[in-house]
Write a protein that holds these residues in place. Sequence first.
Motif, PDB file in Angstrom:
ATOM      1  N   LYS A 195       0.811  -1.218   0.000  1.00  0.00           N
ATOM      2  CA  LYS A 195       0.000   0.000   0.000  1.00  0.00           C
ATOM      3  C   LYS A 195       0.845   1.270   0.000  1.00  0.00           C
ATOM      4  CE  LYS A 195      -4.077  -1.874   2.433  1.00  0.00           C
ATOM      5  NZ  LYS A 195      -4.954  -1.688   3.618  1.00  0.00           N
ATOM      6  N   ALA A 196       1.760   1.361   0.967  1.00  0.00           N
ATOM      7  CA  ALA A 196       2.510   2.615   1.145  1.00  0.00           C
ATOM      8  C   ALA A 196       3.314   2.999  -0.091  1.00  0.00           C
ATOM      9  CB  ALA A 196       3.433   2.506   2.358  1.00  0.00           C
ATOM     10  N   VAL A 197       3.795   2.032  -0.829  1.00  0.00           N
ATOM     11  CA  VAL A 197       4.581   2.323  -2.023  1.00  0.00           C
ATOM     12  C   VAL A 197       3.773   3.142  -3.026  1.00  0.00           C
ATOM     13  CG1 VAL A 197       3.951   0.137  -3.153  1.00  0.00           C
ATOM     14  CG2 VAL A 197       6.061   1.317  -3.806  1.00  0.00           C
ATOM     15  N   HIS A 198       2.466   2.932  -3.076  1.00  0.00           N
ATOM     16  CA  HIS A 198       1.620   3.653  -4.020  1.00  0.00           C
ATOM     17  C   HIS A 198       1.309   5.067  -3.516  1.00  0.00           C
ATOM     18  CE1 HIS A 198       1.402  -0.104  -6.107  1.00  0.00           C
ATOM     19  NE2 HIS A 198       0.915  -0.698  -5.030  1.00  0.00           N
ATOM     20  N   VAL A 199       1.279   5.238  -2.211  1.00  0.00           N
ATOM     21  CA  VAL A 199       1.194   6.582  -1.645  1.00  0.00           C
ATOM     22  C   VAL A 199       2.473   7.351  -1.985  1.00  0.00           C
ATOM     23  CG1 VAL A 199       1.149   7.899   0.512  1.00  0.00           C
ATOM     24  CG2 VAL A 199      -0.369   5.936   0.217  1.00  0.00           C
ATOM     25  N   ARG A 200       3.603   6.685  -1.817  1.00  0.00           N
ATOM     26  CA  ARG A 200       4.893   7.311  -2.130  1.00  0.00           C
ATOM     27  C   ARG A 200       4.975   7.718  -3.598  1.00  0.00           C
ATOM     28  NH1 ARG A 200      10.002   3.484  -2.154  1.00  0.00           N
ATOM     29  NH2 ARG A 200       9.000   3.014  -4.151  1.00  0.00           N
ATOM     30  N   ASN A 201       4.404   6.896  -4.471  1.00  0.00           N
ATOM     31  CA  ASN A 201       4.495   7.160  -5.904  1.00  0.00           C
ATOM     32  C   ASN A 201       3.506   8.201  -6.404  1.00  0.00           C
ATOM     33  OD1 ASN A 201       6.475   5.211  -6.052  1.00  0.00           O
ATOM     34  ND2 ASN A 201       5.144   3.618  -6.867  1.00  0.00           N
ATOM     35  N   THR A 202       2.533   8.569  -5.565  1.00  0.00           N
ATOM     36  CA  THR A 202       1.508   9.513  -6.014  1.00  0.00           C
ATOM     37  C   THR A 202       1.531  10.786  -5.163  1.00  0.00           C
ATOM     38  OG1 THR A 202      -0.174   8.306  -4.689  1.00  0.00           O
ATOM     39  CG2 THR A 202       0.048   7.706  -7.020  1.00  0.00           C
ATOM     40  N   TRP A 203       0.554  10.947  -4.287  1.00  0.00           N
ATOM     41  CA  TRP A 203       0.356  12.247  -3.646  1.00  0.00           C
ATOM     42  C   TRP A 203       1.443  12.657  -2.665  1.00  0.00           C
ATOM     43  CZ3 TRP A 203      -0.041  12.500   1.637  1.00  0.00           C
ATOM     44  CH2 TRP A 203      -0.429  11.338   2.314  1.00  0.00           C
ATOM     45  N   ALA A 204       2.138  11.690  -2.057  1.00  0.00           N
ATOM     46  CA  ALA A 204       3.133  12.033  -1.032  1.00  0.00           C
ATOM     47  C   ALA A 204       4.293  12.851  -1.585  1.00  0.00           C
ATOM     48  CB  ALA A 204       3.661  10.765  -0.366  1.00  0.00           C
ATOM     49  N   ARG A 205       4.504  12.801  -2.887  1.00  0.00           N
ATOM     50  CA  ARG A 205       5.587  13.569  -3.507  1.00  0.00           C
ATOM     51  C   ARG A 205       5.383  15.068  -3.369  1.00  0.00           C
ATOM     52  NH1 ARG A 205       5.469  11.327  -9.493  1.00  0.00           N
ATOM     53  NH2 ARG A 205       3.246  11.658  -9.122  1.00  0.00           N
ATOM     54  N   ARG A 206       4.161  15.471  -3.067  1.00  0.00           N
ATOM     55  CA  ARG A 206       3.859  16.900  -3.002  1.00  0.00           C
ATOM     56  C   ARG A 206       3.947  17.461  -1.583  1.00  0.00           C
ATOM     57  NH1 ARG A 206      -0.058  14.335  -6.248  1.00  0.00           N
ATOM     58  NH2 ARG A 206       0.571  14.511  -8.436  1.00  0.00           N
ATOM     59  N   CYS A 207       4.234  16.618  -0.614  1.00  0.00           N
ATOM     60  CA  CYS A 207       4.444  17.088   0.756  1.00  0.00           C
ATOM     61  C   CYS A 207       5.804  17.772   0.841  1.00  0.00           C
ATOM     62  CB  CYS A 207       4.407  15.913   1.736  1.00  0.00           C
ATOM     63  SG  CYS A 207       2.881  14.944   1.698  1.00  0.00           S
ATOM     64  N   ASP A 208       5.930  18.715   1.760  1.00  0.00           N
ATOM     65  CA  ASP A 208       7.239  19.350   1.970  1.00  0.00           C
ATOM     66  C   ASP A 208       8.194  18.381   2.646  1.00  0.00           C
ATOM     67  OD1 ASP A 208       6.835  22.313   1.152  1.00  0.00           O
ATOM     68  OD2 ASP A 208       5.086  21.854   2.381  1.00  0.00           O
ATOM     69  N   VAL A 209       7.664  17.595   3.563  1.00  0.00           N
ATOM     70  CA  VAL A 209       8.407  16.503   4.205  1.00  0.00           C
ATOM     71  C   VAL A 209       7.455  15.317   4.281  1.00  0.00           C
ATOM     72  CG1 VAL A 209       9.640  15.717   6.260  1.00  0.00           C
ATOM     73  CG2 VAL A 209       9.722  18.136   5.622  1.00  0.00           C
ATOM     74  N   VAL A 210       7.936  14.125   3.961  1.00  0.00           N
ATOM     75  CA  VAL A 210       7.087  12.945   4.077  1.00  0.00           C
ATOM     76  C   VAL A 210       7.831  11.856   4.832  1.00  0.00           C
ATOM     77  CG1 VAL A 210       7.814  12.057   1.811  1.00  0.00           C
ATOM     78  CG2 VAL A 210       5.676  11.247   2.830  1.00  0.00           C
ATOM     79  N   LEU A 211       7.134  11.231   5.783  1.00  0.00           N
ATOM     80  CA  LEU A 211       7.701  10.151   6.590  1.00  0.00           C
ATOM     81  C   LEU A 211       6.740   8.973   6.570  1.00  0.00           C
ATOM     82  CD1 LEU A 211       8.752  12.211   9.754  1.00  0.00           C
ATOM     83  CD2 LEU A 211      10.276  11.439   7.931  1.00  0.00           C
ATOM     84  N   PHE A 212       7.279   7.793   6.382  1.00  0.00           N
ATOM     85  CA  PHE A 212       6.488   6.572   6.483  1.00  0.00           C
ATOM     86  C   PHE A 212       6.855   5.907   7.803  1.00  0.00           C
ATOM     87  CE2 PHE A 212       6.562   7.593   2.042  1.00  0.00           C
ATOM     88  CZ  PHE A 212       5.279   7.280   1.606  1.00  0.00           C
ATOM     89  N   ILE A 213       5.868   5.797   8.685  1.00  0.00           N
ATOM     90  CA  ILE A 213       6.097   5.326  10.054  1.00  0.00           C
ATOM     91  C   ILE A 213       5.634   3.883  10.178  1.00  0.00           C
ATOM     92  CG2 ILE A 213       5.612   5.692  12.487  1.00  0.00           C
ATOM     93  CD1 ILE A 213       7.219   7.955  11.269  1.00  0.00           C
ATOM     94  N   SER A 214       6.540   3.019  10.605  1.00  0.00           N
ATOM     95  CA  SER A 214       6.267   1.595  10.754  1.00  0.00           C
ATOM     96  C   SER A 214       6.857   1.122  12.073  1.00  0.00           C
ATOM     97  CB  SER A 214       6.874   0.841   9.558  1.00  0.00           C
ATOM     98  OG  SER A 214       6.637  -0.539   9.657  1.00  0.00           O
ATOM     99  N   SER A 215       6.826  -0.178  12.290  1.00  0.00           N
ATOM    100  CA  SER A 215       7.454  -0.756  13.486  1.00  0.00           C
ATOM    101  C   SER A 215       8.827  -1.334  13.150  1.00  0.00           C
ATOM    102  CB  SER A 215       6.560  -1.858  14.071  1.00  0.00           C
ATOM    103  OG  SER A 215       6.350  -2.882  13.102  1.00  0.00           O
ATOM    104  N   LYS A 216       9.206  -1.216  11.885  1.00  0.00           N
ATOM    105  CA  LYS A 216      10.486  -1.756  11.437  1.00  0.00           C
ATOM    106  C   LYS A 216      11.116  -0.798  10.442  1.00  0.00           C
ATOM    107  CE  LYS A 216      12.563  -5.826   9.215  1.00  0.00           C
ATOM    108  NZ  LYS A 216      12.263  -7.159   8.585  1.00  0.00           N
ATOM    109  N   THR A 217      12.375  -0.455  10.693  1.00  0.00           N
ATOM    110  CA  THR A 217      13.082   0.458   9.796  1.00  0.00           C
ATOM    111  C   THR A 217      13.369  -0.221   8.457  1.00  0.00           C
ATOM    112  OG1 THR A 217      14.109   1.643  11.637  1.00  0.00           O
ATOM    113  CG2 THR A 217      15.193   1.821   9.483  1.00  0.00           C
TER     114      THR A 217
END
Length: 329
Positions: free
Chosen positions: A91-113
């Motif tokens: 799921k998150a990869v598709h967020v990264r590939n679309t709208w998240a590119r327009r954020c000034d800063v974007v972080l994907f928060i998980s339980s594993k780095t």
Amino acid sequence: MSQTVTFSLGFIGGMIISLILVSQLCLKDRKLINRYTINNGDIHSKTETSALTNSGAKKDNPVVTDSEAAKRKKARVLCWVMTSPKTLNVKAVHVRNTWARRCDVVLFISSKTDAKFPAVGLNVLEGREHLTSKTMKAFEYIYNRHFDDADWFMKADDDTYVILENLRHFLETKSSDEPVYFGHHFKTLVKQGYYSGGAGYVLSKEALRRLAAKGKDPKVCRQDGGYEDVEIGKCMERLGVKTVNDADSMGRSRFHVFEPEKHLFGRYEDWFYLYDSNGAKKGTKSISHYPISFHYVPPEKMYILEFYIYHLRRYGMELGYEELNIPFR
């Protein structure tokens, strides 16, 4: 023999002419190809690409107006996306590939780095019963490392779609120094109401500062368990962070709990009618012309929305600016 020679000479001559024609066509095609380049799956002329590069505009959005650039400077938005090791590359990869590119800063928060993605791993357990803990620790992480990088801090899920330009437009009349937060408002369970977690909610700089200062006190903010959005709502209320009616000037919703089709046709579950502050309306007249978010958006629809919003045009139609930030009464 003479007929054979004549045929051979004719065949060879035809081949030579064909090769000349093919070479000319290839040269023409090569010149045509050299005029274009591919950026993020879109084909642009090299003139357009040069203009994009020189203007500093993001490649996925060829036209960035002066007013949009000013809004970006005025309303810097940090987006953090709640994800997990299981859904990061689903799921998150598709967020990264679309709208998240327009954020000034974007972080994907998980339980594993995951340094390659990248995703920030926090010391939390996965599961719906631990979303409150993940949210609290995510905001703590952001305060400690990115407080000065943005004015507004948006939490979204990895199946949320956000239109950043509309969010910035909404925020341009707000002050990040005020203790406020915004989202799709529910009227139950918390005295001042609270915002849907899936539709995304946005904390002001002052709201995040208060959360960092007193949020670790379990008497003020629950540290884990319960329903994440409800617990954050109770926490905000105790911190003096206010909810605000964020409908547009026509009373239409900006943040949306479900995908667009559900809000258009009103196929809501029973609970939504009890919770929704705006009366669980449906249809095009219930959705703002400047919507900010939709939830439960599957991966394929991320790209469909991306196409509809940023690429689809109707010839001859000029859409003027609408002033929708006037409070609805």
